[in-house]
Write an enzyme that holds these catalytic residues in place. Structure first.
Site, short mmCIF file in Angstrom:
data_model
loop_
_atom_site.label_atom_id
_atom_site.label_comp_id
_atom_site.label_asym_id
_atom_site.label_seq_id
_atom_site.Cartn_x
_atom_site.Cartn_y
_atom_site.Cartn_z
N ASP A 1 0.87 -1.17 0.00
CA ASP A 1 0.00 0.00 0.00
C ASP A 1 0.91 1.23 0.00
O ASP A 1 1.48 1.60 1.03
CB ASP A 1 -0.88 -0.06 1.26
N GLN B 1 0.78 6.54 0.92
CA GLN B 1 1.48 7.65 1.59
C GLN B 1 2.96 7.73 1.18
O GLN B 1 3.70 8.56 1.71
CB GLN B 1 1.40 7.49 3.13
N1 PMP Z 1 -3.70 3.46 2.59
C1 PMP Z 1 -3.18 4.50 3.26
C2 PMP Z 1 -1.89 4.33 4.00
C3 PMP Z 1 -3.85 5.72 3.23
O1 PMP Z 1 -3.35 6.76 3.90
C4 PMP Z 1 -5.05 5.84 2.50
C5 PMP Z 1 -5.81 7.15 2.45
N2 PMP Z 1 -6.07 7.72 3.69
C6 PMP Z 1 -5.53 4.73 1.83
C7 PMP Z 1 -4.82 3.55 1.89
C8 PMP Z 1 -6.80 4.76 1.04
O2 PMP Z 1 -6.70 5.58 -0.06
P1 PMP Z 1 -7.99 5.95 -0.92
O3 PMP Z 1 -9.01 6.46 0.07
O4 PMP Z 1 -7.51 7.02 -1.84
O5 PMP Z 1 -8.44 4.73 -1.61
#
Ligand code: PMP
Length: 409
Positions: free
Chosen positions: A200, A203
């Site tokens: 993921d 960030q």
């Molecule tokens: N993973 C992390 C570490 C995040 O900070 C976020 C967004 N806050 C997400 C996943 C999800 O991203 P999105 O809402 O753009 O799908």
């Protein structure tokens, strides 16, 4: 501070406004980033000149739209150094990318008794898809522990990742603790056990150079809106060998080869995973954002943000009654600083800061198991981007001070 970064701020029209009669100090960049004029202009330009559906029409606008959409894919490929552009799938965002993986790779490769390894610092979008997959398949979900200062415990990672592991799903950078995980090392451990690593990168990609080949990750997900692009566009990178073997995520237009009455065949990657009309403007806007970031240089952005953290973190730690989560050493802390003030709910704190023009987030940050692990229900979070400066940090510090005086905490 670098003069160039002071000028860059002028590219972001939204930052010029006042909020509650104070200059806006936008420190909620981990939630979403603001957009430079170049990206806003690109969206208008596309809709004024080139708008059409992609991959369908032979007319000029259709061809232009298709060309620009595929060009954006190429920009993403280059940006993260993926070997091939067909390994870049456009999605709605990180959440969508990870759900795609759970529904396709996960559904076909996870069986009863298998293990999926995550960590205690995962955002819900890199946790619930695996938790639910494990429940559906009677597999086991295992959590890598954190060290006392909130970093990933690599010794525990080596213990938890075993020959039973099929998937390791892990954040590159935490959206709460401000730490970067050693993905290269985790990928090596994962591959020793013939499992795949899913990262993921929501960030990470906006804030530092990311090279998926150097990291040797199998899949990597991120969102456009956190890196100056529009909302509703995201990316899933995957090694072509793995993507080719996966079943489609959704069925419909543009993802087929032949459709007969009772069976169908699928087109090649990446389009196999892009059913229906896509977020073409999202991809093109993201492409423009990548141009903008590339022009500044991702290493320059990382260095500048690090300088800002080195300025902010010691000052925040010096505030009586504050608790800062994650490492207190600014050399290993990124531009996400989560904190609490004794005897003040973070929502009250964030509301009070807003009165002083400072935008921070308060809540569980979509990481409830982490909150429980830290022994809190919520935190406030100030998160920086390269258009922030020391004046924003000073405004935050001043607002915290005033809040403490107002609430007498
Ligand atoms: N993973 C992390 C570490 C995040 O900070 C976020 C967004 N806050 C997400 C996943 C999800 O991203 P999105 O809402 O753009 O799908």
């Amino acid at each position: 501070m670098d003069n160039k970064f002071q000028k860059i701020r002028n590219d972001f029209p939204i930052l010029k406004q006042k909020v509650n009669d104070e200059p806006l100090a936008y420190l909620d960049n981990a939630a979403t980033s603001q957009k430079p004029q170049a990206v806003i202009d690109e969206i208008v330009r596309y809709y004024q000149n080139d708008n059409a559906n992609t991959h369908r029409s032979v007319h000029t606008l259709g061809e232009r739209a298709t060309e620009e959409y595929e060009e954006a894919r190429g920009k993403v490929q280059k940006f993260i150094n993926a070997p091939e552009s067909r390994e870049i799938i456009f999605t709605k965002g990180t959440t969508d990318s990870l759900n795609l993986l759970a529904a396709t790779y996960g559904e076909t490769n996870i069986n009863a008794g298998d293990e999926i390894v995550v960590s205690y610092m995962e955002h819900h979008s890199n946790l619930i898809p695996w938790q639910q997959l494990a429940l559906r398949k009677h597999a086991t979900l295992k959590y890598i522990e954190l060290t006392a200062d909130g970093q990933l415990d690599m010794d525990d990672a080596s213990r938890k990742i075993t020959d039973k592991t099929k998937i390791v799903a892990i954040a590159h950078v935490s959206n709460v603790l401000g730490v970067t995980n050693d993905i290269k090392k985790l990928a090596a451990i994962t591959h020793q056990h013939n499992a795949v690593i899913i990262v993921d990168g929501a960030q990470a990609v906006p804030h530092q150079p990311v090279d998926v080949q150097a990291l040797d990750v199998d899949f990597y997900a991120f969102s456009g809106h956190k890196m100056l692009g529009p909302m509703g566009i995201g990316v899933l990178y995957g090694k072509s060998k793995l993507l080719n073997a996966m079943p489609p995520y959704q069925y419909g237009g543009e993802m087929i080869n032949f459709v007969e009455k009772y069976q169908s065949t699928w087109t090649d990657i990446p389009w196999k995973f892009e059913a229906g009309t896509q977020n073409v403007i999202g991809a093109i806007g993201l492409g423009k954002a990548i141009d903008y970031l590339t022009e500044i240089g991702m290493q320059n952005i990382a260095d500048y943000e690090h300088e800002l953290v080195s300025y902010a973190l010691p000052k925040m730690l010096g505030i009586p009654g504050i608790t800062v989560y994650g490492p207190h050493d600014s050399t290993v802390h990124n531009g996400v600083i989560s904190f609490n003030l004794t005897n003040l709910h973070p929502h009250d704190l964030a509301t009070a800061l807003d009165m002083d023009g400072v935008a921070v987030r308060a809540g569980h940050h979509c990481a409830q198991p982490l909150m429980k692990y830290l022994g809190v229900v919520a935190t406030a979070r100030a998160s920086f981007y390269f258009y922030n400066n020391r004046a924003d940090v000073d405004q935050l510090l001043q607002a915290i001070q005033e809040t403490k005086e107002f609430f007498k905490v």
